[in-house]
Design an enzyme around this catalytic site. Structure first.
Site: not given
Length: 768
Positions: A478, A482, A551, A553, A557, A657
């Site tokens: 990620d 971040h 993957d 997510e 973002e 969610y």
């Protein structure tokens, strides 16, 4: 090469071992040279980190797998070779109906693993066989099978995204072709090229595979069927073997015949911009036949590629079609390079609300009304009194970055949209102090430069011994999520105070190099660690083994990542970086629409799945999650794997969610990457309080997810969104820790300022 490409990262270096060292003894050897740092997120994956049984995907069409577990062969064939599998749409496995969604679409679908259709092996391979890799680049890697460590005999598999054949290059071995599906028949056939030996294989599932053998010295491999699972050639053979699955009958066989003999070994990416049009080109390097009349490469293109083909590339399209695992149907293309065009780069997108459906020059929001400004100023004055240090100085780069980005957006809103420079300056001063904690590397878990995998990581897992610390940042999970928040916050600060760049530019440039390095010659960071220019979006998986591949997510973002790079390029005057960010955003808008955000009639995901509206699956970092998204709670990440899609999160199935993670954060790029037609369908079906059948009306949702849903509503009904955030008894628990009521009000007011008509019933919305 960018100016900082060769500069050393100005952070303490971690000793020569990462928490997860590269396994150079019996597993994977990376032979990359001094100017090709190993990647840790993008293609190719850091191949099997432990069990050596993960399945790399080449464009999502064919799965390539060394199916050795605990040093034992698997499957009916009991082979030590490299397995090739391809699954058709009717072989997918669907989950039970999703009872939470109207129409009850399938909750998930997955492509079965371990179907060993064709295996390229050799008689010499056995229990001493080792797998190594070399020539690791952004689009390619060589996987090698050696009979024993140090052997000069080997099979080399050049693995590339989109390759039309799976190719095995044999050096002094006896070829063995195997199958756990069983051979029904094997027959020789006439080849269209001199020096190539062709075989037609029919498996017991009725599928046809074509095999082409090209010897280095003209030696006939003389393949013969030994059993239902074995075809054997001659000993001491040199050359290469290519296999492909043919579903197109005689026309397909003709195309494969005329494409055999060459194979890709690497690829280069170039891109350029002209006015509002962005163009990028993938140029493959090839091996095999070298004569002047050697064929061009057969490669497979994903649906978003075909949509954007430009120049002469469309003329190379063939009737060949193969199902991918999660991205629709791939199309065969005859070409040594592809040209892809994005005609509408968001070049005028800035920090204020934006609408890409309007003509260039009119797409930024107009001045807000005095009534709106009065409400926004009052809310901003209150939110700027929050303790920035306590919200930003956390043990998580992710949550710290979110808070910094939030406060930067508030300060921008006050300064530019509210025209209150004095109030903005007070907030900006405190924001710069909070940011300095990170630019001077004085946060709770300082960043360190990892000399093994070549990147800047949190020291958290080194200290806690928990690989999941900060969502696996130390293990390269990620990074684009971040660091995007930090890059966005920095771009905003630098826009408001250009002098701030002097002391902070190197720190942010380092984060950009870690995640989106444009140079393949940088000895300290890999090229484009996270953004995959073939798939058209980023991958989030770091150094964690997964049988289902990489993957992604949060699609929103990922878009923040591209937007932050664009804006950092703008404020620093780096036109090349700004252009890359614009191109990434345009490509993302295309791929998200095709694969992640499913409008009615989506042609790329299964018809009985698209009713879920978004893709997702449980995370591989199973840490307990609290049910509400507030300042310190952890985000529900939903994922599209390379091999499966599952509409859930790892702490619950709540629709807010599953969908909200593809909305947050709501920023100017959201109007580009979240088409209004999709937003309308999603809201009307699932969240509209006016729809009595909506399973999760936004008015009943709790916590920060409620604010996210209503901020997203501004994309189609800004008036309703404004009324929600402007209500006098507003509950601040409806705002999550990475957002602000100030920005949500400005966002809704800005969207309402565009020359469009909206109604509460959406009857006159203008959809893209």
């Amino acid at each position: 090469m960018p100016p900082l490409a060769k500069s050393k990262p100005n952070h303490d270096r971690q000793p020569g071992t990462h928490a997860l060292p590269r396994q150079d003894d019996a597993a994977i050897r990376f032979t990359t040279g001094p100017f090709a740092p190993p990647t840790s997120t993008q293609f190719p994956p850091p191949a099997p980190l432990t069990a050596q049984s993960a399945q790399p995907r080449t464009s999502g069409v064919s799965g390539i797998q060394w199916t050795i577990r605990k040093h034992k062969s698997t499957g009916y064939a009991q082979s030590w070779g490299m397995t090739i599998s391809h699954l058709d749409a009717d072989q997918r496995i669907f989950g039970p109906p999703n009872q939470d969604v109207p129409g009850h679409p399938a909750k998930y679908f997955i492509n079965p693993l371990a179907i060993q259709s064709i295996i390229l092996s050799a008689a010499e391979l056995g229990s001493s066989t080792v797998l190594t890799t070399d020539s690791l680049q952004a689009f390619s890697v060589n996987a090698n099978l050696l009979p024993y460590p140090g052997s000069l005999s080997k099979i080399t598999f050049p693995l590339l995204q989109g390759m039309g054949f799976v190719t095995g290059v044999y050096s002094k071995l006896q070829p063995v072709i195997q199958s756990s599906v069983f051979f029904r028949s094997v027959s020789t056939a006439a080849s269209s090229s001199i020096g190539i030996f062709k075989y037609v294989i029919i498996l017991e599932d009725g599928k046809q595979w074509l095999l082409y053998a090209t010897p280095s010295n003209g030696q006939d491999p003389r393949f013969s069927l030994v059993s239902q699972t074995i075809i054997r050639g001659v000993p001491n053979w040199f050359g290469y073997i290519q296999v492909a699955k043919n579903l197109a009958g005689s026309p397909g066989e003709f195309i494969y015949d005329n494409s055999a003999g060459v194979y890709p070994v690497a690829a280069d990416l170039t891109a350029w911009k002209s006015a509002q049009t962005g163009t990028y080109q993938i140029q493959w390097k090839k091996a095999g036949l070298t004569s002047r009349d050697a064929p061009q490469l057969l490669m497979f293109a994903l649906p978003h590629h075909v949509e954007s083909f430009g120049g002469t590339t469309p003329y190379g399209l063939t009737p060949l079609r193969l199902q991918t695992t999660t991205k629709g149907t791939a199309s065969g293309v005859i070409a040594d390079s592809w040209t892809l065009v994005e005609p509408s780069l968001p070049i005028d997108m800035g920090f204020s609300p934006w609408d890409g459906s309007l003509p260039l020059g009119t797409r930024s929001s107009k001045p807000l009304s005095s009534r709106a400004l009065a409400i926004i100023k009052a809310v901003a004055a209150s939110e700027l009194q929050q303790d920035m240090n306590s919200q930003t100085n956390l043990d998580s780069m992710y949550f710290s970055g979110k808070a910094l980005s939030k406060f930067a957006t508030i300060v921008y809103t006050v300064h530019d949209l509210c025209q209150e420079p004095d109030l903005a300056q007070l907030g900006l001063g405190r924001l710069k102090m909070a940011f300095a904690k990170f630019s001077t590397n004085q946060q709770i878990f300082p960043l360190v430069y990892d000399t093994v995998w070549k990147g800047v990581v949190s020291s958290g897992a080194y200290r806690t011994r928990d690989p999941g610390q900060d969502f696996g940042n130390t293990y390269y999970n990620d990074h684009h999520f971040h660091y995007a928040y930090f890059i966005h916050a920095a771009a905003t600060i630098a826009y408001l105070d250009p002098q701030w760049l002097v002391l902070n530019k190197e720190f942010i440039d380092m984060l950009v190099r870690d995640t989106a390095n444009p140079s393949s010659s940088d000895p300290y960071f890999p090229f484009s660690r996270t953004f995959d220019w073939y798939h058209g979006h980023s991958w989030a998986k770091g150094l964690f083994e997964s049988a289902d591949g990489k993957d992604e997510e949060s699609s929103s973002e990922d878009a923040l990542f591209a937007y932050a790079i664009k804006m950092w390029g703008r404020v620093t005057g780096d036109k090349s970086m700004e252009a890359r960010g614009n191109l990434m955003l345009a490509v993302l808008a295309r791929t998200l629409r095709n694969y992640f955000l499913m409008q009615d009639g989506n042609a790329n995901q299964p018809a009985n799945f698209i009713g879920n509206k978004v893709t997702g699956i449980v995370s591989l970092l199973p840490r307990p999650k609290p049910p509400l998204l507030t300042q310190r709670t952890e985000t529900a990440w939903t994922q599209l794997f390379e091999n499966k899609v599952d509409a859930t999160t790892y702490f619950g199935n709540n629709l807010e969610y599953v969908h909200g993670i593809h909305m947050m954060p709501l920023l100017p790029y959201s109007a580009l990457t979240r088409p209004s037609r999709f937003v309308y369908e999603e809201w009307s079906l699932l969240f509209d309080p006016a729809n009595a059948a909506a399973p999760a009306p936004a008015s009943s949702v709790q916590g920060g997810w409620k604010g996210i849903l209503y901020a997203n509503l501004a994309l189609i009904s800004p008036k309703r969104s404004w009324e929600f955030f402007a209500q006098p008894d507003f509950d601040m628990r409806w705002i999550d820790g990475g957002a602000s009521r100030t920005w949500y009000l400005a966002w809704a007011a800005g969207e309402h300022s565009f020359d469009r008509k909206f109604s509460l019933l959406f009857a006159d919305c203008v959809f893209e």
